[in-house]
Design an enzyme around this catalytic site. Structure first.
Site, PDB file in Angstrom:
ATOM      1  N   ASP A 284       0.997   5.729  -6.040  1.00  0.00           N
ATOM      2  CA  ASP A 284       1.420   4.590  -5.223  1.00  0.00           C
ATOM      3  C   ASP A 284       2.933   4.716  -5.008  1.00  0.00           C
ATOM      4  OD1 ASP A 284       1.473   2.254  -3.755  1.00  0.00           O
ATOM      5  OD2 ASP A 284       0.215   1.150  -5.149  1.00  0.00           O
TER       6      ASP A 284
ATOM      7  N   GLU B 279       0.513 -14.958   1.279  1.00  0.00           N
ATOM      8  CA  GLU B 279      -0.526 -14.313   0.466  1.00  0.00           C
ATOM      9  C   GLU B 279      -0.473 -12.828   0.773  1.00  0.00           C
ATOM     10  OE1 GLU B 279      -5.164 -15.115  -0.611  1.00  0.00           O
ATOM     11  OE2 GLU B 279      -4.768 -14.860   1.505  1.00  0.00           O
TER      12      GLU B 279
END
Lengths: 698, 698
Positions: free
Chosen positions: B237, B445
């Site tokens: 990542d 979000e």
């Protein structure tokens, strides 16, 4: 209810308040005084082009676009629609007990500063570079907002008094230096004329003028109230009274700043410096009478708005007026009139029936923010150029791509968006026609916003040039496409560069055209109507034509003082049809005005609207003579072949000479009025292929 | 071209490189090696629900919404459309020499982490809380993206290996502690099945697992490559290798971190820590062979994508495929299937012909961002719920208002937007019907985003409750309106509260439904189609039902371990018609699967789609038994009165017991399959009014 009666009622109300209570009422967020049955009232509201920042509203073209309609009647109608929506909102806010910011009826609109330099980020909020156009549009918008009845339908406020037009990063510290001649000829007239039109509020600027912070300067009492007889309220720009001591260092304390503003005639504080009027009063810096007078002035406005009436005026305006069909139609009409066709080699209008694949490319192709401008409301329907093209060209395949950001090469490397140029170019290459939608939006062009880079400085532009990422996109598209049309969406003059300007078949300045703007753009391309917008600002050829941004002298600025040939002149805009003028005559003359008439004929083969423009040119030995001055305006709708007589009253005010000391008087030499669809200069005549009619007055 | 042949070609290419050159190729932004004719290649690309962050693309419903279709076939078709657009973009990028970020063919998609806790901000990127559903959707999306031919159409990448689901603020430092049972039963299966499906990439997570940073853990070689035989590439990542030393303090130096990752089997670095492989090599922390192996692995993928072919595969996919009509239709189909009708007291569907004034109110009523979710592309047409209502209810007066921000009471006091509640309520009160469009969007979000307040913590939710500003708006509207329908747009389970839930005639979870989402919403209200979406996550009753967010144990989480009655169960969703099941039978059994069939009949009076769900329930003395486990899924389109036989192969993998040490084996007790349109629990049966059929296997 006139001002005098209103003042009596206000005096009765204020008379029951303690000093502290009166002081509390001089703040924009005035608290309730329950023992007197007075509710809280928040003075701050905005309606530059529709009710702003308060939920749903018709989002009209921004002020600079409204100015580019060159149609004062239309602006009056827009103002009336805006205040209808204002009342609809207010009725509901009152019913719900919602007296928050942006819920009152005191609108800090219009911004009538002179857009003297195209780099100013807030120029989009103004009516352009010309004192006459600004005064006309300002007056009509004020009257539309306020109505002409017993009560104020809404309260308008001319801002920012008296000389204010950037730079944004300096606004809290800057001292504008301006000659008496320029002050009286250029900067003050729009204030004077909106006062004549009955504007009920004036806002003071942030900066200093002649060393005085604008909210504490003698000009307020000497000129605004004294010379012009302004009888409304005077409010500080937001935080401007704090600037008086904290940034201008004009006083040593905040209570000193508050006292200086109040004594100078500033009655309402957007900000909270006026809380310190309590100490100022205790220190005898101000008298109770001064406090009382300010409160009475403010309450006069609240009385005139009907706040204290048992049967509140306009209480029956329903919520269904907000962004209603009627206003949306008006909005579309305004957007249509605002479009300025800057170039057309005959390619436009397109035939919607034969169009094939059309690529609509650019950062503003689908950008709602560019429709809105700044100081905007929220519409319930936005039509971007892409959506407009889909609607107006139903038989065409409309292909949309962003192609570039407004100025960033990439949003950011990690987690952002990639460079989109290759995609935009590829789309364009495969299309039969490319509509490039370029320009800016209020995320970078606007009010003091903290963004600083090679293109933008805190809301201002550093250069007239389009950012490189757009130029690169557009130039590459010009290389690979045969047919390109450019739509420019920005709040100011933009330099597209030679390559794009020469390659594009047509260039349309759409400004920030409001929620229906994309539809107006597409309809213009399709020839649903003939364009009639006119430039309210000069398009200079390049950055190096501009004086320093901090220089407030008019020399070398705007069409009235420009010594070089502009790219596109003030007042310029093309049509799909042609108009011829004849029979100009001076019909009458009185102390204050000339009555002039002229015959205008649509000599083309389609209906169109002409914007009749009259410019005054005079000689006077006592003053630097400007090139000429716009002094008359009218919109004329004409069918193909139709001819009409247009009659206009030209106030002598606009045909007067302003001496070096600022005195305005009749010219001591010749006076000529030029009548036509544009400025009487060679450049305008060359661009449009028509000259102006000359009417010698003396 | 298979992996072995690809590896040979890769080895031949890499064999010509110096050590430094090979190391340079292990970075996501691999530079060109001109002497070998190798171009630069940027590995980073995203396509969670359409090609993302790279200009125009079909913006499909977000992953959580694709999961809620419960339709693996559909997801496969979507994946294929996405890789078609990927190839169209790639063809143009290559032509234009644009090899920037988000321009390659290696997509770091899908996110197959288990959405174990509804507060995780990135749950929207996943296929929900269930290992089987996640595995099914993941496999089909991977196959759709990659194709099944000689070359990879695009390269997919399962992420984030192996256990990763928040909290976002802790992701760079957190050590996930999870039992062997939960690891093998819940967290690993989707990775195993996407490897079985041939996924060509796997991404390691930021956090640690059992003390090892996920990009440097033994699980990569032991399980992923060893046990499962994964033969694709492994990427960190972004920034995760730097985390190994800087945040996890697992090594003392950055070169140590780079070496640890490489040695563990991480071959590509998103970030720049691998630059330090040069020092690591000089310090003998790694061997040239390890570097070579990694480079060969990466080049194998580039070979399989056809980068080095003279005749590049899919070179003829044209740009016109991007967001084309065919894909837009597919997008609408996906959005329709994604809508979950949570409640309907019979009020829906509405009759579009008789509708009068409909108020569409709420922060997501006109919010394009809520259509998009995160990791999104840019569509050329967005249909918000307001726009959808206008299209589908042409005879109704559609009135739109925002009514509130998503969580801010006001945007800000100065220069922002006012509280809009009174306006929203007023609109609603005057309408015949109010459609409340509530929820969240990716501005709050989402992934690690720095916003921290009482509702949101760096992308995660602090609470399941809707922010107060929305609750206040909605509850006030419930007070004054007779008829209210609620549309929820969010990436996760949201608690609307008792008052709104009970007052609303109907509640629809629209998730982040993609560019056509508002049309699917309006069509659902109008009954243009019958809803068939099913919840891919449990809707808990309240915050206090949830274990601690940092607790990765499955006990008390998701339908498989929940001990209390949820508000709305996993697998739940209403229809406008009804379905009856009969004739369930075990048709065949082999070593790996049961073949099961059942007859499904549409017993209602309109066409509809049923989502057949099969759940396995077993007893086993050696392991904590879950409630039951979804193990079969099919979508069945049925006209009114129509009956069909649905036949499904149920892999025994999903009917197996996982022991405490993680071993998966056949249950030692009974096995029952429950077949129906929902879970076999009482709550689901009560909500839908139908039970499940029981098929005893042994």
């Amino acid at each position: 209810m006139n001002m005098q009666k209103a003042r009596e009622r206000a005096r009765a109300l204020v008379g029951q308040m303690t000093v502290e209570e009166k002081i509390s009422q001089l703040l924009y967020n005035s608290p309730a005084i329950e023992r007197l049955g007075i509710r809280e009232y928040n003075w701050w509201n905005e309606a530059s082009h529709g009710v702003a920042r308060s939920g749903m509203a018709t989002v009209f073209p921004h002020a600079i676009a409204l100015a580019s309609t060159f149609d004062p009647d239309l602006i009056g109608t827009v103002g009336d629609a805006v205040s209808t929506e204002a009342r609809a909102k207010y009725n509901k806010s009152v019913e719900w007990g919602d007296r928050d910011i942006y819920k009152g009826l005191t609108y800090w609109t219009p911004n009538i500063n002179i857009f003297r330099d195209p780099r100013w980020g807030r120029g989009q909020e103004t009516f352009g570079e010309d004192p006459f156009l600004t005064a006309q549009m300002g007056m009509r918008y004020v009257r539309g907002l306020q109505g002409t009845g017993e009560f104020l339908k809404a309260s308008a406020c001319s801002k920012h008094f008296a000389v204010h037009s950037g730079p944004e990063p300096l606004r809290h510290t800057f001292d504008a230096v301006v000659s008496a001649h320029d002050l009286w000829e250029t900067y003050l007239p729009a204030f004077e004329w909106t006062v004549k039109a009955g504007v009920s509020g004036v806002m003071g600027a942030y900066n200093r003028l002649y060393g005085y912070p604008c909210c504490a300067m003698p000009l307020i009492k000497d000129v605004l109230r004294g010379k012009w007889g302004f009888d409304g309220y005077f409010v500080s720009d937001c935080g401007a009274i704090n600037d008086i001591w904290a940034n201008h260092h004009f006083t040593e304390t905040i209570e000193g700043a508050a006292a200086a503003a109040l004594k100078a005639g500033c009655q309402l504080n957007c900000g909270d410096a006026f809380r310190h009027l309590v100490e100022a009063y205790e220190q005898d810096l101000i008298t109770e009478e001064e406090i009382t007078d300010a409160a009475v002035q403010l309450y006069s406005i609240r009385v005139l708005l009907g706040e204290f009436e048992e049967h509140r005026p306009w209480a029956d305006v329903p919520l269904s007026k907000l962004d209603c069909r009627e206003h949306r139609d008006l909005n579309l009409k305004a957007a249509r009139e605002a479009m300025v066709l800057l170039k057309n080699d005959g390619f436009l209008p397109l035939d919607p029936k034969t169009a094939k694949t059309i690529a609509v490319i650019g950062p503003n192709a689908m950008n709602q923010v560019a429709l809105e401008g700044n100081y905007n409301g929220m519409a319930s329907e936005y039509v971007t150029p892409v959506e407009g093209m889909r609607r107006v060209f139903p038989n065409a395949e409309i292909r949309a791509a962003k192609g570039s950001n407004i100025w960033r090469e990439k949003q950011c490397d990690w987690g952002g968006f990639a460079n989109m140029r290759s995609e935009g170019v590829a789309y364009a290459k495969e299309a039969d026609l490319t509509v490039l939608v370029l320009g800016l939006d209020c995320t970078i062009e606007g009010e003091e916003n903290g963004t600083r880079n090679e293109y933008f400085n805190d809301g201002d532009k550093v250069t007239l040039k389009l950012p490189k990422t757009q130029i690169d996109l557009a130039e590459e598209i010009c290389d690979v496409c045969r047919d390109v049309v450019v739509i420019l969406m920005a709040g100011s003059a933009i330099d597209l560069g030679e390559k794009i300007t020469s390659k594009a078949h047509a260039i349309i300045d759409a400004w920030y055209p409001g929620a229906q703007g994309g539809l107006a753009v597409a309809e213009l391309l399709a020839g649903v109507y003939s364009p009639s917008g006119r430039l309210p600002v000069t398009f200079y050829r390049a950055d190096d034509e501009l004086p320093a941004f901090t220089d407030y002298a008019m020399e070398g600025r705007t069409y009235r003082y420009l010594r070089t040939e502009p790219l596109w002149p003030f007042g310029y805009g093309l049509s799909y049809t042609a108009f011829a003028y004849s029979g100009e005559s001076l019909d009458a003359e009185c102390d204050s005005a000339y009555r002039v008439s002229v015959r205008v004929k649509n000599t083309g083969d389609r209906a169109g609207q002409e914007k009749v423009q009259i410019y005054a040119q005079y000689t006077d030995s006592r003053t630097p003579t400007p090139n000429f001055q716009l002094c008359g305006l009218a919109a004329a709708d004409l069918d193909a072949g139709e001819e009409k007589t247009v009659t206009l009253d030209i106030p002598k005010y606009w045909v007067s000479a302003v001496l070096e000391d600022g005195t305005r008087c009749a010219p001591d030499g010749s006076v000529v009025l030029w009548i036509g669809g544009h400025q009487p200069d060679e450049r305008s005549a060359a661009l449009t292929g028509t000259g102006c009619r000359k009417l010698v007055i003396r």
